[in-house]
Design a protein around this motif. Sequence first.
Motif, PDB file in Angstrom:
ATOM      1  N   UNK A 121       0.832  -1.203   0.000  1.00 32.89           N
ATOM      2  CA  UNK A 121       0.000   0.000   0.000  1.00 32.89           C
ATOM      3  C   UNK A 121       0.855   1.237   0.000  1.00 32.89           C
ATOM      4  N   UNK A 122       1.979   1.170   0.721  1.00 31.88           N
ATOM      5  CA  UNK A 122       2.879   2.314   0.771  1.00 31.88           C
ATOM      6  C   UNK A 122       3.555   2.493  -0.581  1.00 31.88           C
ATOM      7  N   UNK A 123       3.892   1.410  -1.245  1.00 31.20           N
ATOM      8  CA  UNK A 123       4.490   1.500  -2.556  1.00 31.20           C
ATOM      9  C   UNK A 123       3.502   2.073  -3.568  1.00 31.20           C
ATOM     10  N   UNK A 124       2.247   1.602  -3.477  1.00 35.51           N
ATOM     11  CA  UNK A 124       1.219   2.131  -4.381  1.00 35.51           C
ATOM     12  C   UNK A 124       1.028   3.630  -4.150  1.00 35.51           C
ATOM     13  N   UNK A 125       1.096   3.993  -2.924  1.00 32.31           N
ATOM     14  CA  UNK A 125       0.928   5.414  -2.595  1.00 32.31           C
ATOM     15  C   UNK A 125       2.064   6.232  -3.197  1.00 32.31           C
ATOM     16  N   UNK A 126       3.287   5.713  -3.079  1.00 36.86           N
ATOM     17  CA  UNK A 126       4.429   6.424  -3.651  1.00 36.86           C
ATOM     18  C   UNK A 126       4.330   6.478  -5.165  1.00 36.86           C
ATOM     19  N   UNK A 127       3.879   5.396  -5.755  1.00 30.62           N
ATOM     20  CA  UNK A 127       3.746   5.357  -7.207  1.00 30.62           C
ATOM     21  C   UNK A 127       2.682   6.354  -7.675  1.00 30.62           C
ATOM     22  N   UNK A 128       1.572   6.411  -6.968  1.00 31.97           N
ATOM     23  CA  UNK A 128       0.518   7.356  -7.375  1.00 31.97           C
ATOM     24  C   UNK A 128       0.974   8.791  -7.177  1.00 31.97           C
ATOM     25  N   UNK A 129       1.777   9.009  -6.147  1.00 37.70           N
ATOM     26  CA  UNK A 129       2.286  10.347  -5.917  1.00 37.70           C
ATOM     27  C   UNK A 129       3.245  10.742  -7.028  1.00 37.70           C
ATOM     28  N   UNK A 130       4.049   9.850  -7.439  1.00 34.07           N
ATOM     29  CA  UNK A 130       4.991  10.136  -8.511  1.00 34.07           C
ATOM     30  C   UNK A 130       4.244  10.388  -9.816  1.00 34.07           C
ATOM     31  N   UNK A 131       3.172   9.613 -10.073  1.00 33.03           N
ATOM     32  CA  UNK A 131       2.390   9.821 -11.288  1.00 33.03           C
ATOM     33  C   UNK A 131       1.721  11.188 -11.257  1.00 33.03           C
ATOM     34  N   UNK A 132       1.272  11.580 -10.094  1.00 35.35           N
ATOM     35  CA  UNK A 132       0.646  12.907  -9.957  1.00 35.35           C
ATOM     36  C   UNK A 132       1.644  14.011 -10.231  1.00 35.35           C
ATOM     37  N   UNK A 133       2.904  13.758  -9.941  1.00 32.96           N
ATOM     38  CA  UNK A 133       3.937  14.768 -10.162  1.00 32.96           C
ATOM     39  C   UNK A 133       4.415  14.778 -11.607  1.00 32.96           C
ATOM     40  N   UNK A 134       3.972  13.798 -12.406  1.00 32.98           N
ATOM     41  CA  UNK A 134       4.324  13.806 -13.821  1.00 32.98           C
ATOM     42  C   UNK A 134       5.212  12.672 -14.255  1.00 32.98           C
ATOM     43  N   UNK A 135       5.498  11.710 -13.408  1.00 32.80           N
ATOM     44  CA  UNK A 135       6.352  10.564 -13.779  1.00 32.80           C
ATOM     45  C   UNK A 135       5.524   9.590 -14.618  1.00 32.80           C
ATOM     46  N   UNK A 136       6.175   8.869 -15.525  1.00 31.88           N
ATOM     47  CA  UNK A 136       5.448   7.876 -16.310  1.00 31.88           C
ATOM     48  C   UNK A 136       5.030   6.706 -15.420  1.00 31.88           C
ATOM     49  N   UNK A 137       3.903   6.065 -15.733  1.00 37.91           N
ATOM     50  CA  UNK A 137       3.449   4.951 -14.875  1.00 37.91           C
ATOM     51  C   UNK A 137       4.414   3.749 -14.966  1.00 37.91           C
ATOM     52  N   UNK A 138       4.486   2.982 -13.882  1.00 37.85           N
ATOM     53  CA  UNK A 138       5.345   1.801 -13.821  1.00 37.85           C
ATOM     54  C   UNK A 138       4.722   0.686 -14.644  1.00 37.85           C
ATOM     55  N   UNK A 139       5.579  -0.046 -15.305  1.00 35.13           N
ATOM     56  CA  UNK A 139       5.117  -1.204 -16.068  1.00 35.13           C
ATOM     57  C   UNK A 139       5.315  -2.426 -15.219  1.00 35.13           C
ATOM     58  N   UNK A 140       4.267  -3.249 -15.126  1.00 34.17           N
ATOM     59  CA  UNK A 140       4.408  -4.445 -14.297  1.00 34.17           C
ATOM     60  C   UNK A 140       4.418  -5.682 -15.115  1.00 34.17           C
TER      61      UNK A 140
END
Length: 140
Positions: A121-140
């Motif tokens: 959940x913490x990782x998802x939160x960090x990933x969503x925060x990064x996406x909000x800042x303009x980072x490309x989404x992670x590929x799984x």
Amino acid sequence: MKRWLSLVLLLVVALLVVWAGYQGYARLRALEGQVTALETRLQAQEQVLKALGERVGKVEEEVFKVPSPPLSLPEVPKAPSAPAWPYAVGVVVAAVLLFFLLQLLRGNRGKEGAEGQGSSGQENHEASRMENEGAPPKKE
């Protein structure tokens, strides 16, 4: 003697009647004099009023001959309006309170999600925060 007494009483009554008649006549003459004086005053006042009426008529003629500006209605005073600053302050305060309420609700949702998922959940939160800042989404 009774005859003398009745004649004397008759004479006294006659004198009283004559005296009362004379007093009435004198008062009547005085009242007639007052009425005559009042009539004279009334006639004099009538003459004065007629003269004043003529003078007022002349003044009115002169006044109406003079050009004057047209009559207009007076300006209507503006109605006082309520100040706007209390409403503006109220809107700002309501917006700030709503912002804090949304932050509080968003924070509670994040805590509920973090407790159920743990570290992912913490990782998802960090990933969503990064996406909000303009980072490309992670590929799984």
